[in-house]
Design an enzyme around this catalytic site. Sequence first.
Site, PDB file in Angstrom:
ATOM      1  N   LYS A 116       0.812  -1.215   0.000  1.00 18.65           N
ATOM      2  CA  LYS A 116       0.000   0.000   0.000  1.00 18.65           C
ATOM      3  C   LYS A 116       0.850   1.271   0.000  1.00 18.65           C
ATOM      4  O   LYS A 116       1.919   1.302   0.603  1.00 18.65           O
ATOM      5  CB  LYS A 116      -0.904  -0.010   1.232  1.00 18.65           C
ATOM      6  CG  LYS A 116      -1.861  -1.192   1.231  1.00 18.65           C
ATOM      7  CD  LYS A 116      -2.410  -1.478   2.608  1.00 18.65           C
ATOM      8  CE  LYS A 116      -3.217  -2.775   2.593  1.00 18.65           C
ATOM      9  NZ  LYS A 116      -3.533  -3.251   3.945  1.00 18.65           N
ATOM     10  N   ARG A 136      -3.436  -7.820  13.819  1.00 19.33           N
ATOM     11  CA  ARG A 136      -2.498  -6.889  14.476  1.00 19.33           C
ATOM     12  C   ARG A 136      -2.956  -5.465  14.172  1.00 19.33           C
ATOM     13  O   ARG A 136      -3.883  -5.272  13.397  1.00 19.33           O
ATOM     14  CB  ARG A 136      -1.106  -7.087  13.888  1.00 19.33           C
ATOM     15  CG  ARG A 136      -1.122  -6.975  12.379  1.00 19.33           C
ATOM     16  CD  ARG A 136       0.252  -6.994  11.771  1.00 19.33           C
ATOM     17  NE  ARG A 136       0.225  -7.257  10.346  1.00 19.33           N
ATOM     18  CZ  ARG A 136      -0.039  -6.384   9.402  1.00 19.33           C
ATOM     19  NH1 ARG A 136      -0.307  -5.136   9.713  1.00 19.33           N
ATOM     20  NH2 ARG A 136      -0.056  -6.716   8.134  1.00 19.33           N
TER      21      ARG A 136
END
Length: 455
Positions: free
Chosen positions: A237, A292
């Site tokens: 990303k 996470r």
Amino acid sequence: MFQRVLVANRGEIALRIIRACRDLGVGVVAVYSTADRGAPWLHLADEAVCIGPGPAGESYLKVSRIIAAAEKTNVDALHPGYGFLSENAEFAEMCRECNIEFIGPPHDAMRKLGNKNEAKKLARIAKVPLVPGSEGLIATEDEALKIARQIGYPVLIKAAAGGGGRGMRVARNDHSLVTGFQSARQEAEAAFKDGSVFLEKYLEQPRHIEVQLLGDQHGNVIHLFERDCSLQRRHQKLVEESPAPNLPVKVRDEMCKAAVRLAKTAGYYSAGTCEFLVDRQNNFYFIEVNARVQVEHPVTELVTGIDIVREQIKIAAGEKLKIRQSDVVQRGWAMECRINAEDPGNNFQPSPGTITRWQPPGGPGVRLDTHACTGYRVPPNYDSLVAKLLVHQPTRPEAIAVMKRALAEFIVEGIKTTVPIHQKIFSTSAFVEGQVDTTFIERVFYGQGSAEPGK
Ligand code: ADP
């Protein structure tokens, strides 16, 4: 609440966690490798412990050294951040066995969700839509060929243990399937010590939209809405935003509900993310869970006003979620640019070195999460992220305008960064109109074709 937390990470996320601990009045211990000796965030912890040499395998990934540091400093909890040991279920279990609470999900849920193939099984049970593909793992070339013909080309060969875009190959015909099958297995075996793969339909120009989740140890799970992370290079990303532009509310709501269902089915708590691909007809398909805190979590913090890291720590300490689903609203528009020490003009090659000048942007609507400063040396050993530049505004056009202003103010000398490519992205009309998909960057800036995994 905990007395002292050890931060088993480095860079901007270590600093982010140190800040959350301070806000909660919790003591904090940092760890560092010799490559990070004297790094700026270490001074902000109460104590800093050296855990070994620069290579991550000998320090940030070295379980025995981290547990030893935690025991020596007498902490009662450990925050793993993202990357490194954050999704290692054995590590989480070991911490808990040593009476050090792992600030993250239950290790059983991590184990189930950490493997993409196992996660898909849970998604099936939770009635979460999946990308069409093989029912399970594929053992032989012949089986791969048979299933690929059933699904129809193009297909994606994916490593069950994969991450960071590794162990993925697109196949558009029998020939590339056979070569891709072998190379994906080898890459996964080398990177994850697990060469098992499965097949998925390769969606053409999908969007990547994910749902942020928060769950406590008392069975409450809520979502904090979505982030669009379609702007990627090499399946990593580069820009994230929330809300997702041009996404019908009904689709968004269904995705969020599906993500909550999956988390409940997995017995999940803590922060987590459910990732989906969305096709041009706005059908959404589950791809994986990130068990996470994620790099892009501040995008959601800005839009919802909820401090995700603080919540994670409170949840790990056994507190009940005080936020109800109906309390969570999306206010305005947030965007994040990942500023990496990379050369966008040379295929995003890492560009470590000493920052000779660092003049960060600021002003209304700007948040900068960074551990860098003038004189800081970006070590070659780790992830190249040096800053996360975020903006928050009432509307998307205003967010774009503020991001352009902030990017123009940002001066970094001594290393190459991704600032110039962000400037190009934010000036491209297709992006401004919200016409984004996972192939956008490679297609628009680097020519069609290079967007496919393995190229
Ligand atoms: P990793 O764990 O390696 O990051 P993911 O499964 O999260 O792998 O996928 C990463 C990216 O790869 C996605 O955001 C998307 O760009 C691309 N991708 C994954 N699965 C598909 C698919 N079936 N079709 C098209 N692109 C895909």
